[in-house]
Design a protein around this motif. Structure first.
Motif, PDB file in Angstrom:
ATOM      1  N   LEU A 290       0.824  -1.209   0.000  1.00 42.19           N
ATOM      2  CA  LEU A 290       0.000   0.000   0.000  1.00 42.19           C
ATOM      3  C   LEU A 290       0.861   1.264   0.000  1.00 42.19           C
ATOM      4  N   ALA A 291       2.011   1.215   0.659  1.00 38.70           N
ATOM      5  CA  ALA A 291       2.923   2.363   0.633  1.00 38.70           C
ATOM      6  C   ALA A 291       3.410   2.623  -0.795  1.00 38.70           C
ATOM      7  N   ALA A 292       3.683   1.563  -1.530  1.00 35.18           N
ATOM      8  CA  ALA A 292       4.089   1.728  -2.926  1.00 35.18           C
ATOM      9  C   ALA A 292       2.959   2.367  -3.732  1.00 35.18           C
ATOM     10  N   SER A 293       1.734   1.938  -3.476  1.00 33.74           N
ATOM     11  CA  SER A 293       0.579   2.534  -4.160  1.00 33.74           C
ATOM     12  C   SER A 293       0.451   4.015  -3.833  1.00 33.74           C
ATOM     13  N   VAL A 294       0.756   4.371  -2.588  1.00 32.06           N
ATOM     14  CA  VAL A 294       0.729   5.774  -2.168  1.00 32.06           C
ATOM     15  C   VAL A 294       1.711   6.588  -3.006  1.00 32.06           C
ATOM     16  N   GLY A 295       2.779   5.959  -3.459  1.00 33.09           N
ATOM     17  CA  GLY A 295       3.740   6.647  -4.312  1.00 33.09           C
ATOM     18  C   GLY A 295       3.150   7.083  -5.640  1.00 33.09           C
ATOM     19  N   PHE A 296       2.100   6.428  -6.079  1.00 31.29           N
ATOM     20  CA  PHE A 296       1.430   6.812  -7.325  1.00 31.29           C
ATOM     21  C   PHE A 296       0.264   7.764  -7.078  1.00 31.29           C
ATOM     22  N   ARG A 297      -0.515   7.493  -6.055  1.00 30.55           N
ATOM     23  CA  ARG A 297      -1.643   8.343  -5.656  1.00 30.55           C
ATOM     24  C   ARG A 297      -1.726   8.318  -4.140  1.00 30.55           C
ATOM     25  N   VAL A 298      -1.750   9.470  -3.529  1.00 28.91           N
ATOM     26  CA  VAL A 298      -1.683   9.539  -2.067  1.00 28.91           C
ATOM     27  C   VAL A 298      -2.956   8.994  -1.418  1.00 28.91           C
ATOM     28  N   PHE A 299      -4.110   9.418  -1.885  1.00 30.18           N
ATOM     29  CA  PHE A 299      -5.352   9.081  -1.180  1.00 30.18           C
ATOM     30  C   PHE A 299      -5.996   7.772  -1.620  1.00 30.18           C
ATOM     31  N   LEU A 300      -5.786   7.331  -2.835  1.00 22.46           N
ATOM     32  CA  LEU A 300      -6.449   6.124  -3.336  1.00 22.46           C
ATOM     33  C   LEU A 300      -6.133   4.888  -2.499  1.00 22.46           C
ATOM     34  N   PRO A 301      -4.862   4.603  -2.166  1.00 22.03           N
ATOM     35  CA  PRO A 301      -4.593   3.429  -1.316  1.00 22.03           C
ATOM     36  C   PRO A 301      -5.158   3.569   0.095  1.00 22.03           C
ATOM     37  N   LEU A 302      -5.153   4.802   0.618  1.00 19.40           N
ATOM     38  CA  LEU A 302      -5.762   5.015   1.938  1.00 19.40           C
ATOM     39  C   LEU A 302      -7.262   4.756   1.886  1.00 19.40           C
ATOM     40  N   PHE A 303      -7.891   5.183   0.804  1.00 16.35           N
ATOM     41  CA  PHE A 303      -9.321   4.899   0.616  1.00 16.35           C
ATOM     42  C   PHE A 303      -9.555   3.390   0.503  1.00 16.35           C
ATOM     43  N   ALA A 304      -8.695   2.709  -0.268  1.00 18.90           N
ATOM     44  CA  ALA A 304      -8.830   1.253  -0.425  1.00 18.90           C
ATOM     45  C   ALA A 304      -8.667   0.541   0.919  1.00 18.90           C
ATOM     46  N   LEU A 305      -7.701   0.992   1.725  1.00 19.34           N
ATOM     47  CA  LEU A 305      -7.512   0.404   3.051  1.00 19.34           C
ATOM     48  C   LEU A 305      -8.720   0.686   3.942  1.00 19.34           C
ATOM     49  N   SER A 306      -9.241   1.902   3.868  1.00 20.61           N
ATOM     50  CA  SER A 306     -10.429   2.266   4.646  1.00 20.61           C
ATOM     51  C   SER A 306     -11.612   1.388   4.249  1.00 20.61           C
ATOM     52  N   LEU A 307     -11.793   1.197   2.956  1.00 22.43           N
ATOM     53  CA  LEU A 307     -12.882   0.355   2.450  1.00 22.43           C
ATOM     54  C   LEU A 307     -12.696  -1.096   2.907  1.00 22.43           C
ATOM     55  N   ALA A 308     -11.466  -1.585   2.839  1.00 21.78           N
ATOM     56  CA  ALA A 308     -11.187  -2.959   3.277  1.00 21.78           C
ATOM     57  C   ALA A 308     -11.449  -3.126   4.775  1.00 21.78           C
ATOM     58  N   ALA A 309     -11.084  -2.126   5.561  1.00 18.07           N
ATOM     59  CA  ALA A 309     -11.332  -2.195   7.007  1.00 18.07           C
ATOM     60  C   ALA A 309     -12.824  -2.055   7.309  1.00 18.07           C
ATOM     61  N   TYR A 310     -13.486  -1.156   6.604  1.00 20.24           N
ATOM     62  CA  TYR A 310     -14.912  -0.912   6.828  1.00 20.24           C
ATOM     63  C   TYR A 310     -15.745  -2.167   6.511  1.00 20.24           C
ATOM     64  N   THR A 311     -15.378  -2.881   5.449  1.00 18.47           N
ATOM     65  CA  THR A 311     -16.126  -4.069   5.040  1.00 18.47           C
ATOM     66  C   THR A 311     -15.657  -5.337   5.752  1.00 18.47           C
ATOM     67  N   GLY A 312     -14.613  -5.213   6.585  1.00 13.27           N
ATOM     68  CA  GLY A 312     -14.146  -6.373   7.339  1.00 13.27           C
ATOM     69  C   GLY A 312     -13.165  -7.253   6.592  1.00 13.27           C
ATOM     70  N   ILE A 313     -12.675  -6.814   5.454  1.00  9.56           N
ATOM     71  CA  ILE A 313     -11.701  -7.613   4.704  1.00  9.56           C
ATOM     72  C   ILE A 313     -10.362  -7.621   5.417  1.00  9.56           C
ATOM     73  N   TRP A 314     -10.014  -6.501   6.043  1.00  5.86           N
ATOM     74  CA  TRP A 314      -8.735  -6.405   6.727  1.00  5.86           C
ATOM     75  C   TRP A 314      -8.908  -5.700   8.064  1.00  5.86           C
ATOM     76  N   GLU A 315      -8.273  -6.240   9.113  1.00  2.28           N
ATOM     77  CA  GLU A 315      -8.320  -5.620  10.430  1.00  2.28           C
ATOM     78  C   GLU A 315      -7.106  -4.715  10.611  1.00  2.28           C
ATOM     79  N   LEU A 316      -7.326  -3.560  11.215  1.00  7.74           N
ATOM     80  CA  LEU A 316      -6.250  -2.609  11.461  1.00  7.74           C
ATOM     81  C   LEU A 316      -5.818  -2.672  12.921  1.00  7.74           C
ATOM     82  N   ASN A 317      -4.651  -2.107  13.194  1.00  8.52           N
ATOM     83  CA  ASN A 317      -4.196  -2.006  14.578  1.00  8.52           C
ATOM     84  C   ASN A 317      -5.224  -1.252  15.404  1.00  8.52           C
ATOM     85  N   ASP A 318      -5.260  -1.541  16.698  1.00 11.87           N
ATOM     86  CA  ASP A 318      -6.258  -0.935  17.584  1.00 11.87           C
ATOM     87  C   ASP A 318      -6.281   0.588  17.501  1.00 11.87           C
TER      88      ASP A 318
END
Length: 189
Positions: free
Chosen positions: A15-43
């Motif tokens: 995801l950091a590499a993706s941030v190198g191409f677009r700053v917000f798109l990978p953060l949005f993708a991570l947010s979407l993945a966390a929101y839908t339960g695909i990926w759990e984030l640190n507390d």
């Protein structure tokens, strides 16, 4: 180090590499993945998976993508995107790494996350400047489209298959290094 920790490191680097191409798109993708339960984030970083963060990052992503398709505005964005990429790359890495000592997590986030994002963003900004200089900005929307597609594909692959995402990061960094070596002026002794 557990397999979960290693996978979380691969996710962060991808995801950091993706941030190198677009700053917000990978953060949005991570947010979407966390929101839908695909990926759990640190507390401490679960807020990225909230509805408010998802909407905010979604709007920021749309604005960023649109702005990169406007010649000359894209160059202006590149001047602020390099430091933003370092910060976002660090943040995305620290938010995904699991089960490590905080000192190690932050060191890894700054070096691997921020470093990867900055290296790719710097190469991208340099390429855009060259494209602007050689085409008067006419080819910039094509470059922007390629960067957006790359960021999207990298984000999706990394979230669904972090190991494959990490392998793609290594390939991208090798290509950037190879191009840099070819373009680097020869020093005569």
């Amino acid at each position: 180090m557990t397999a979960e920790t290693i996978i979380s490191i691969f996710l962060g680097i991808g995801l950091a590499a993706s941030v190198g191409f677009r700053v917000f798109l990978p953060l949005f993708a991570l947010s979407l993945a966390a929101y839908t339960g695909i990926w759990e984030l640190n507390d401490n970083w679960e807020w990225i998976g909230s509805l408010a963060a998802l909407v905010t990052l979604g709007v920021a992503t749309i604005l960023e993508l649109g702005a990169y398709f406007i010649p000359w505005v894209d160059n202006l964005l590149d001047t602020i995107a390099v430091p933003l990429a370092a910060i976002a790359g660090t943040a995305v890495m620290v938010s995904t790494v699991a089960d490590l000592n905080p000192v190690i997590t932050w060191a890894l986030a700054i070096i691997a996350g921020g470093g990867t994002a900055t290296a790719i963003r710097g190469a991208s900004a340099t390429g855009r400047a060259a494209t602007t200089a050689t085409t008067g900005g006419i080819a910039n929307p094509v470059v922007s489209l390629i960067e957006t597609v790359t960021a999207t594909v990298m984000s999706v692959i990394t979230i669904l298959a972090p190991i494959l995402g990490f392998i793609l990061v290594v390939v991208i960094l090798l290509v950037i290094f190879s191009i840099y070596r070819k373009l680097k002026p020869k020093i005569r002794t």
